[in-house]
Design a protein around this motif. Structure first.
Motif, PDB file in Angstrom:
ATOM      1  N   ALA A 116       0.743  -1.275  -0.179  1.00 60.82           N
ATOM      2  CA  ALA A 116       0.108  -0.027   0.109  1.00 60.82           C
ATOM      3  C   ALA A 116       0.849   1.234   0.025  1.00 60.82           C
ATOM      4  O   ALA A 116       0.637   2.183  -0.856  1.00 60.82           O
ATOM      5  CB  ALA A 116      -0.761  -0.043   1.158  1.00 60.82           C
ATOM      6  N   VAL A 117       2.051   1.110   0.621  1.00 61.16           N
ATOM      7  CA  VAL A 117       2.824   2.217   0.636  1.00 61.16           C
ATOM      8  C   VAL A 117       3.424   2.548  -0.756  1.00 61.16           C
ATOM      9  O   VAL A 117       3.745   3.588  -1.024  1.00 61.16           O
ATOM     10  CB  VAL A 117       3.994   2.265   1.586  1.00 61.16           C
ATOM     11  CG1 VAL A 117       5.094   3.207   1.629  1.00 61.16           C
ATOM     12  CG2 VAL A 117       3.536   2.155   3.198  1.00 61.16           C
ATOM     13  N   ALA A 118       3.756   1.493  -1.403  1.00 61.84           N
ATOM     14  CA  ALA A 118       4.587   1.532  -2.767  1.00 61.84           C
ATOM     15  C   ALA A 118       3.526   2.255  -3.684  1.00 61.84           C
ATOM     16  O   ALA A 118       3.757   3.206  -4.479  1.00 61.84           O
ATOM     17  CB  ALA A 118       4.733   0.270  -3.272  1.00 61.84           C
ATOM     18  N   ILE A 119       2.165   1.905  -3.797  1.00 68.52           N
ATOM     19  CA  ILE A 119       1.206   2.251  -4.468  1.00 68.52           C
ATOM     20  C   ILE A 119       0.843   3.678  -4.185  1.00 68.52           C
ATOM     21  O   ILE A 119       0.962   4.681  -5.211  1.00 68.52           O
ATOM     22  CB  ILE A 119      -0.109   1.630  -4.337  1.00 68.52           C
ATOM     23  CG1 ILE A 119       0.130   0.048  -4.818  1.00 68.52           C
ATOM     24  CG2 ILE A 119      -1.148   2.217  -5.125  1.00 68.52           C
ATOM     25  CD1 ILE A 119      -1.119  -0.834  -4.283  1.00 68.52           C
ATOM     26  N   THR A 120       0.819   4.131  -2.878  1.00 70.60           N
ATOM     27  CA  THR A 120       0.750   5.447  -2.541  1.00 70.60           C
ATOM     28  C   THR A 120       1.976   6.385  -2.909  1.00 70.60           C
ATOM     29  O   THR A 120       1.551   7.629  -3.314  1.00 70.60           O
ATOM     30  CB  THR A 120       0.561   5.621  -0.992  1.00 70.60           C
ATOM     31  OG1 THR A 120      -0.451   4.764  -0.646  1.00 70.60           O
ATOM     32  CG2 THR A 120       0.140   6.960  -0.666  1.00 70.60           C
ATOM     33  N   LEU A 121       3.226   6.022  -2.937  1.00 74.58           N
ATOM     34  CA  LEU A 121       4.213   6.773  -3.166  1.00 74.58           C
ATOM     35  C   LEU A 121       4.323   7.062  -4.921  1.00 74.58           C
ATOM     36  O   LEU A 121       4.436   8.156  -4.917  1.00 74.58           O
ATOM     37  CB  LEU A 121       5.622   5.858  -3.023  1.00 74.58           C
ATOM     38  CG  LEU A 121       6.109   6.142  -1.392  1.00 74.58           C
ATOM     39  CD1 LEU A 121       7.494   5.434  -1.437  1.00 74.58           C
ATOM     40  CD2 LEU A 121       6.462   7.534  -1.159  1.00 74.58           C
ATOM     41  N   VAL A 122       3.979   5.949  -5.488  1.00 67.10           N
ATOM     42  CA  VAL A 122       3.805   6.314  -7.184  1.00 67.10           C
ATOM     43  C   VAL A 122       2.846   7.290  -7.362  1.00 67.10           C
ATOM     44  O   VAL A 122       3.010   8.382  -8.017  1.00 67.10           O
ATOM     45  CB  VAL A 122       3.403   4.866  -7.857  1.00 67.10           C
ATOM     46  CG1 VAL A 122       3.327   5.145  -9.231  1.00 67.10           C
ATOM     47  CG2 VAL A 122       4.845   4.156  -7.714  1.00 67.10           C
ATOM     48  N   GLU A 123       1.599   7.261  -6.451  1.00 71.18           N
ATOM     49  CA  GLU A 123       0.564   8.174  -6.971  1.00 71.18           C
ATOM     50  C   GLU A 123       0.773   9.947  -6.449  1.00 71.18           C
ATOM     51  O   GLU A 123       0.746  10.746  -6.994  1.00 71.18           O
ATOM     52  CB  GLU A 123      -0.517   7.693  -6.471  1.00 71.18           C
ATOM     53  CG  GLU A 123      -1.179   6.653  -7.206  1.00 71.18           C
ATOM     54  CD  GLU A 123      -2.705   6.428  -6.858  1.00 71.18           C
ATOM     55  OE1 GLU A 123      -3.450   7.302  -6.410  1.00 71.18           O
ATOM     56  OE2 GLU A 123      -3.278   5.143  -7.031  1.00 71.18           O
ATOM     57  N   LEU A 124       1.741   9.614  -5.182  1.00 73.72           N
ATOM     58  CA  LEU A 124       2.001  10.893  -4.646  1.00 73.72           C
ATOM     59  C   LEU A 124       3.058  11.625  -5.667  1.00 73.72           C
ATOM     60  O   LEU A 124       3.209  12.819  -5.899  1.00 73.72           O
ATOM     61  CB  LEU A 124       2.841  10.684  -3.246  1.00 73.72           C
ATOM     62  CG  LEU A 124       3.125  11.841  -2.497  1.00 73.72           C
ATOM     63  CD1 LEU A 124       2.045  12.688  -2.180  1.00 73.72           C
ATOM     64  CD2 LEU A 124       3.929  11.386  -1.314  1.00 73.72           C
ATOM     65  N   GLY A 125       3.923  10.703  -6.708  1.00 71.90           N
ATOM     66  CA  GLY A 125       4.573  11.334  -7.188  1.00 71.90           C
ATOM     67  C   GLY A 125       6.141  11.224  -6.958  1.00 71.90           C
ATOM     68  O   GLY A 125       7.049  11.922  -7.490  1.00 71.90           O
ATOM     69  N   LEU A 126       6.505  10.746  -6.010  1.00 76.97           N
ATOM     70  CA  LEU A 126       7.744  10.290  -5.263  1.00 76.97           C
ATOM     71  C   LEU A 126       8.410   9.154  -5.989  1.00 76.97           C
ATOM     72  O   LEU A 126       7.731   7.998  -6.016  1.00 76.97           O
ATOM     73  CB  LEU A 126       7.618  10.094  -3.793  1.00 76.97           C
ATOM     74  CG  LEU A 126       8.776  10.345  -3.171  1.00 76.97           C
ATOM     75  CD1 LEU A 126       8.688  11.987  -2.692  1.00 76.97           C
ATOM     76  CD2 LEU A 126       8.553  10.041  -1.419  1.00 76.97           C
ATOM     77  N   THR A 127       9.586   9.741  -6.551  1.00 80.18           N
ATOM     78  CA  THR A 127      10.270   8.551  -7.261  1.00 80.18           C
ATOM     79  C   THR A 127      11.332   7.581  -6.539  1.00 80.18           C
ATOM     80  O   THR A 127      11.948   6.551  -6.828  1.00 80.18           O
ATOM     81  CB  THR A 127      10.799   8.877  -8.595  1.00 80.18           C
ATOM     82  OG1 THR A 127      11.704   9.975  -8.232  1.00 80.18           O
ATOM     83  CG2 THR A 127       9.622   9.589  -9.535  1.00 80.18           C
ATOM     84  N   LEU A 128      11.761   8.283  -5.389  1.00 79.36           N
ATOM     85  CA  LEU A 128      13.087   7.723  -4.549  1.00 79.36           C
ATOM     86  C   LEU A 128      13.958   7.404  -5.230  1.00 79.36           C
ATOM     87  O   LEU A 128      14.816   6.253  -5.572  1.00 79.36           O
ATOM     88  CB  LEU A 128      12.525   6.376  -3.881  1.00 79.36           C
ATOM     89  CG  LEU A 128      11.713   6.848  -2.631  1.00 79.36           C
ATOM     90  CD1 LEU A 128      11.430   5.116  -1.889  1.00 79.36           C
ATOM     91  CD2 LEU A 128      12.090   7.579  -1.545  1.00 79.36           C
ATOM     92  N   SER A 129      14.441   8.532  -6.274  1.00 77.93           N
ATOM     93  CA  SER A 129      15.592   8.217  -7.424  1.00 77.93           C
ATOM     94  C   SER A 129      16.954   8.162  -6.614  1.00 77.93           C
ATOM     95  O   SER A 129      17.068   8.774  -5.488  1.00 77.93           O
ATOM     96  CB  SER A 129      15.597   9.357  -8.216  1.00 77.93           C
ATOM     97  OG  SER A 129      15.738  10.673  -7.502  1.00 77.93           O
ATOM     98  N   GLY A 130      17.700   7.252  -6.862  1.00 75.09           N
ATOM     99  CA  GLY A 130      19.007   7.176  -6.153  1.00 75.09           C
ATOM    100  C   GLY A 130      19.071   6.178  -5.039  1.00 75.09           C
ATOM    101  O   GLY A 130      19.935   5.990  -4.442  1.00 75.09           O
ATOM    102  N   VAL A 131      17.879   5.695  -4.797  1.00 78.85           N
ATOM    103  CA  VAL A 131      17.532   4.817  -3.436  1.00 78.85           C
ATOM    104  C   VAL A 131      17.562   3.438  -4.184  1.00 78.85           C
ATOM    105  O   VAL A 131      16.577   3.150  -4.879  1.00 78.85           O
ATOM    106  CB  VAL A 131      16.360   5.023  -2.630  1.00 78.85           C
ATOM    107  CG1 VAL A 131      16.252   4.193  -1.506  1.00 78.85           C
ATOM    108  CG2 VAL A 131      16.563   6.711  -2.314  1.00 78.85           C
ATOM    109  N   HIS A 132      18.392   2.437  -3.679  1.00 79.99           N
ATOM    110  CA  HIS A 132      18.172   0.870  -4.057  1.00 79.99           C
ATOM    111  C   HIS A 132      17.171   0.339  -3.232  1.00 79.99           C
ATOM    112  O   HIS A 132      17.068   0.648  -2.020  1.00 79.99           O
ATOM    113  CB  HIS A 132      19.475   0.154  -4.014  1.00 79.99           C
ATOM    114  CG  HIS A 132      20.553   0.647  -4.758  1.00 79.99           C
ATOM    115  ND1 HIS A 132      20.604   0.510  -5.880  1.00 79.99           N
ATOM    116  CD2 HIS A 132      21.801   1.292  -4.533  1.00 79.99           C
ATOM    117  CE1 HIS A 132      21.712   1.204  -6.357  1.00 79.99           C
ATOM    118  NE2 HIS A 132      22.566   1.540  -5.450  1.00 79.99           N
TER     119      HIS A 132
END
Lengths: 136, 134
Positions: free
Chosen positions: A85-101
């Motif tokens: 649920a956190v992953a889905i929410t992050l994508v909709e929020l627009g957060l890409t977590l770029s640079g994080v493995h």
């Protein structure tokens, strides 16, 4: 003041976030981790967020900062255990977590770190691997 | 427990507030995914309120429409207000050196989103997440 414990395991630092972080706790984790990377010469940081139910843009930024900071200290950061649920929410929020493995769980995260560090030291390890092959 | 007002004045209130939203959402049987979206949106908005207006008030309500129920949250502050709402709703725009995802991101996570702001008077943001809404 509260602190998130950081465990050292070989070349790695392990952090398990068991509570929902308020801002100051997240910021102190950020600085504690960087200091620990420096003191212990760790090559990898594994952050387990399986108990975290909410990652908002602030928390996302902290994770991104930790990854960038450890990177320039010559260590890799991998975030593991994100709830679906956190992953889905992050994508909709627009957060890409770029640079994080990222990895699915702690086990896969450790494998990823070991592999990345192995790749860095590929030159020196090559002879050992060849010897192993001969033994098989 | 269908209506409640919470004062938000300090950083630690964010966690208390998120827990309260979770209790409301759990009570009406909202799915974990919709709960997560609602609480994340609420977290962004409450953070904005603290950062730009030094806090404010949130009204939590259980509401019904036709055959469904949902949670409505109203964030009111007496801060400086937003000069250009259209600009503030754009991804990546921030006056506070953040990622600029707060307002547009929160809007994407809920079913209904309304923002009213007056310079020098304050800002009111209202969001609704229906229990089974997509």
């Amino acid at each position: 003041m509260d602190r998130i414990p950081i465990l050292k395991m070989g070349q790695f630092l392990l952090v398990t976030i068991q509570v929902d972080l308020y801002d100051r706790l997240a910021l102190s984790l950020e600085s504690d981790l960087i200091n620990m990377v420096s003191h212990t010469e760790a090559k990898g940081v594994l952050i387990d967020i399986s108990a975290v139910s909410i990652v908002d843009s602030f928390m996302g930024r902290i994770l991104g900062n930790i990854a960038s900071m450890t990177k320039i200290m010559d260590a890799e950061t991998v975030v593991v255990g994100m709830q679906p649920a956190v992953a889905i929410t992050l994508v909709e929020l627009g957060l890409t977590l770029s640079g994080v493995h990222t990895a699915l769980n702690v086990e896969k995260g450790m494998e990823l770190l070991q592999k990345r560090i192995g790749d860095d030291q590929a030159g020196s390890n090559q002879t050992e691997e060849e010897e192993d092959d001969r033994n098989d | 427990m269908t209506k409640e007002s919470m004062q938000i004045t300090k950083e630690q209130d964010v966690i208390l507030f998120r827990n309260r939203v979770k209790e409301f959402a759990t009570k009406i049987g909202m799915s974990i995914l919709n709960q997560t979206k609602l609480i994340t949106a609420a977290s962004e908005l409450v953070r904005n309120m603290l950062k730009y207006a030094n806090g404010g008030t949130v009204l939590l309500e259980v509401i019904s429409k036709e055959r469904t129920t949902g949670i409505k949250l109203t964030f009111s502050d007496k801060g400086p207000g937003i000069a250009d709402i259209k600009q503030a709703m754009q991804d990546g725009f921030s006056t506070g050196k953040s990622l600029g995802l707060g307002l547009p991101g929160a809007k994407r996570l809920v079913n209904e989103f309304d923002i009213k702001s007056e310079l020098g008077k304050g800002t009111t943001v209202t969001i609704i997440r229906w229990k089974n809404g997509i």
